[in-house]
Design a protein around this motif. Structure first.
Motif, short mmCIF file in Angstrom:
data_model
loop_
_atom_site.label_atom_id
_atom_site.label_comp_id
_atom_site.label_asym_id
_atom_site.label_seq_id
_atom_site.Cartn_x
_atom_site.Cartn_y
_atom_site.Cartn_z
N SER A 159 45.47 -92.89 -47.55
CA SER A 159 44.43 -91.80 -47.16
C SER A 159 43.79 -91.89 -46.09
O SER A 159 43.38 -93.25 -45.62
N CYS A 160 43.70 -90.80 -45.29
CA CYS A 160 42.78 -91.13 -43.80
C CYS A 160 42.52 -89.77 -43.62
O CYS A 160 42.74 -88.60 -44.20
N GLY A 161 41.63 -89.62 -42.30
CA GLY A 161 41.18 -88.62 -41.83
C GLY A 161 41.47 -87.89 -40.54
O GLY A 161 41.79 -88.99 -39.63
N SER A 173 52.35 -64.79 -52.02
CA SER A 173 52.26 -65.00 -53.34
C SER A 173 52.66 -66.57 -53.49
O SER A 173 53.31 -66.92 -52.75
N SER A 174 52.35 -67.09 -54.64
CA SER A 174 52.56 -68.27 -54.90
C SER A 174 53.90 -68.51 -55.12
O SER A 174 54.59 -69.71 -54.89
N ASP A 175 54.88 -67.55 -55.38
CA ASP A 175 56.22 -67.61 -55.60
C ASP A 175 56.88 -67.73 -54.31
O ASP A 175 57.98 -68.25 -54.41
N HIS A 176 56.41 -67.51 -53.15
CA HIS A 176 57.10 -67.61 -51.76
C HIS A 176 56.30 -69.08 -51.06
O HIS A 176 56.62 -69.06 -49.89
N ILE A 177 55.60 -69.95 -51.60
CA ILE A 177 55.43 -70.94 -51.00
C ILE A 177 56.43 -72.01 -50.76
O ILE A 177 57.06 -72.44 -51.84
N PRO A 178 56.69 -72.54 -49.79
CA PRO A 178 58.02 -73.31 -49.52
C PRO A 178 57.68 -74.63 -49.72
O PRO A 178 57.23 -75.50 -49.00
N PHE A 179 57.84 -75.03 -51.13
CA PHE A 179 57.59 -76.67 -51.53
C PHE A 179 58.58 -77.56 -50.85
O PHE A 179 58.42 -78.74 -51.05
N ASP A 180 59.79 -76.97 -50.50
CA ASP A 180 60.87 -77.78 -50.01
C ASP A 180 60.51 -78.68 -48.66
O ASP A 180 60.76 -80.09 -48.56
N ASN A 181 59.37 -78.02 -48.02
CA ASN A 181 58.70 -78.82 -47.01
C ASN A 181 57.10 -79.33 -47.20
O ASN A 181 56.47 -79.48 -46.27
N ARG A 182 56.89 -79.32 -48.41
CA ARG A 182 55.35 -79.67 -48.56
C ARG A 182 55.01 -80.98 -48.47
O ARG A 182 55.87 -81.87 -48.68
N LYS A 183 53.91 -81.51 -47.93
CA LYS A 183 53.43 -82.77 -47.78
C LYS A 183 51.88 -82.72 -48.25
O LYS A 183 51.30 -81.83 -48.47
N THR A 184 51.36 -84.07 -48.50
CA THR A 184 50.22 -84.27 -48.88
C THR A 184 49.24 -84.54 -47.54
O THR A 184 50.01 -84.73 -46.47
N ILE A 185 48.18 -84.56 -47.52
CA ILE A 185 47.23 -84.69 -46.36
C ILE A 185 47.50 -86.27 -45.75
O ILE A 185 47.62 -86.36 -44.51
N SER A 186 47.53 -87.34 -46.55
CA SER A 186 47.70 -88.39 -46.14
C SER A 186 49.24 -88.71 -45.51
O SER A 186 49.42 -89.51 -44.65
N GLN A 187 50.19 -87.94 -46.13
CA GLN A 187 51.55 -88.11 -45.56
C GLN A 187 51.59 -87.52 -44.27
O GLN A 187 52.14 -87.83 -43.24
N LEU A 188 50.82 -86.45 -44.07
CA LEU A 188 50.80 -85.52 -42.60
C LEU A 188 50.13 -86.47 -41.57
O LEU A 188 50.55 -86.82 -40.51
N THR A 266 45.18 -86.87 -52.25
CA THR A 266 45.68 -88.22 -51.56
C THR A 266 44.42 -88.45 -50.52
O THR A 266 44.57 -89.67 -49.83
N GLY A 267 43.61 -87.41 -50.27
CA GLY A 267 42.57 -87.74 -49.00
C GLY A 267 42.22 -86.60 -48.67
O GLY A 267 42.10 -85.33 -49.12
N THR A 268 41.44 -86.78 -47.42
CA THR A 268 40.40 -85.42 -47.00
C THR A 268 40.86 -85.53 -45.35
O THR A 268 41.37 -86.40 -44.67
N THR A 269 40.55 -84.46 -44.77
CA THR A 269 40.85 -84.19 -43.51
C THR A 269 39.94 -83.00 -43.11
O THR A 269 39.13 -82.22 -43.71
N SER A 270 39.76 -82.53 -41.84
CA SER A 270 39.15 -81.45 -41.28
C SER A 270 39.92 -80.17 -40.66
O SER A 270 40.79 -80.75 -40.01
N PHE A 271 39.58 -79.07 -40.82
CA PHE A 271 40.14 -78.04 -40.53
C PHE A 271 39.16 -77.21 -39.44
O PHE A 271 38.23 -77.30 -39.80
N VAL A 272 39.64 -76.49 -38.49
CA VAL A 272 38.87 -75.69 -38.03
C VAL A 272 39.56 -74.30 -38.05
O VAL A 272 40.66 -74.08 -37.55
N MET A 273 38.84 -73.43 -38.68
CA MET A 273 39.13 -72.00 -38.79
C MET A 273 38.95 -71.07 -37.76
O MET A 273 37.71 -70.78 -37.66
N PHE A 274 39.66 -70.07 -37.32
CA PHE A 274 39.31 -69.48 -36.07
C PHE A 274 39.28 -67.80 -36.55
O PHE A 274 39.44 -67.65 -37.76
N ASP A 275 39.48 -66.83 -35.64
CA ASP A 275 38.93 -65.50 -35.98
C ASP A 275 40.17 -65.01 -37.04
O ASP A 275 39.73 -64.37 -38.06
N ARG A 276 41.49 -65.16 -36.88
CA ARG A 276 42.33 -64.53 -37.86
C ARG A 276 42.36 -65.04 -39.08
O ARG A 276 42.53 -64.14 -40.26
#
Length: 336
Positions: A159-161, A173-188, A266-276
């Protein structure tokens, strides 16, 4: 005798002449696809096994005028199927305590004798009052075999930030979420390889002390600064300097820049959301929201529309360059 057998109104007892195996642990794990098909009898308890991938927040609610602990989470099988789970009281506390103290690796949970609940066409499995038994990363055959079949790129680490920048989104929709390349925050955040992955996270807090809007360049969208004339050494009205375009602009656009803190198990991190991202979520431009704030004498307050994003869950797609911790999430944003 130290053990008890609990009977419910739906319990059936019959004479069995077959020899009962002398196994200390006997599980009959039901596949998630079978559960989601909703063909199983809701009166029959089931065993399930999966990796904890969803939020794991412990809450206290009031049930029949008494406080009660509840924990909602999601389990994922070795494929792409996910089921929602609800745990009560001690079961909720035990799972939450384990997740909070866990430092690395995938968290595989085997739940024995869980109740099936279908409400408004949606299926969840819930812990029983006294029948359920939990095995969290236990050294047993079922969990060891499950871990061996898991894809390596979904194993979590520590876990880190860090700071991530969100740039673009499309609701799916949830049926189209590509879980084959899904990661946790800590792994990223501990990866140094170039990757594009999905992160499932909850917006847990907004940085209300930071400005939620800025004046941007109409060309490159980067922040502009008041133009200081080098000859007169005075700031000229209606002129701005853009470092991105390396030019002077005479018009600007009010844009979103919303800082938020997100978390997964697994942990926390920060996002910055813009216009879109923000416009798609609240259906107002930054200019419209700022005008509204001024109109109602709330210019110094953080907008309620943005505060309403707290507690909402999303899937973010992240593009991360090689050997860098500066990531650009893009193209996917799903609100559960």
């Amino acid at each position: 005798h130290p053990f008890k057998i609990f009977f419910t109104w739906s319990t059936h007892v019959k004479k069995n002449c077959e020899e009962i195996p002398n196994d200390s642990l006997r599980f009959n794990c039901i596949s998630f696809d079978d559960l989601l098909s909703q063909k199983h009898d809701e009166k029959v308890f089931v065993d399930v096994i999966g990796e904890i991938v969803g939020p794991c927040d412990l809450k206290e609610i009031t049930v029949r005028n008494a406080p009660c602990k509840i924990l909602n989470l999601q389990l994922k099988d070795c494929g792409d199927s996910i089921i929602n789970c609800v745990f009560w009281e001690k079961y909720a506390e035990d799972i939450h305590s384990y997740v909070q103290s866990f430092s690395g690796g995938a968290i595989v949970l085997l739940c024995s004798l869980m109740r099936i609940n279908i409400y408004n066409g949606k299926l969840t499995i819930q812990s029983g009052k006294a029948s359920t038994k939990l095995f969290i990363n236990s050294d047993i055959t079922e969990i060891n075999e499950f871990k061996e079949t898991m894809s390596k790129d979904v194993m979590s680490t520590t876990s880190c930030g860090s700071l991530l920048t969100l740039s673009n989104c499309t609701q799916v929709s949830s049926d189209h979420i590509p879980f084959d390349n899904r990661k946790t925050i800590s792994q990223l955040l501990t990866s140094y390889e170039e990757t594009r992955c999905c992160i499932y996270a909850t917006i847990c807090a907004l940085k209300i002390e930071a400005p939620w809007w800025y004046l941007g360049c109409p060309g490159c969208a980067k922040k502009v600064n008041p133009y200081l004339n080098p000859e007169t050494e005075e700031i000229e009205m209606d002129k701005f300097s853009c470092d991105g375009c390396e030019t002077i602009v005479c018009s600007t656009k009010t844009r979103y820049q919303v800082h938020c803190k997100v978390l997964d198990h697994t942990g926390t991190t920060s996002f910055v959301m813009f216009d879109r991202e923000v416009i798609q979520l609240i259906h107002k431009s930054a200019y419209e929201l700022l005008e509204q704030q001024v109109q109602f004498n709330c210019g110094n307050e953080f907008p309620r529309e943005l505060l309403g994003l707290e507690g909402r869950e999303f899937v973010f797609t992240v593009n991360k360059p090689e050997t860098s911790k500066n990531y650009t999430p893009s193209t996917l944003l799903f609100d559960y």
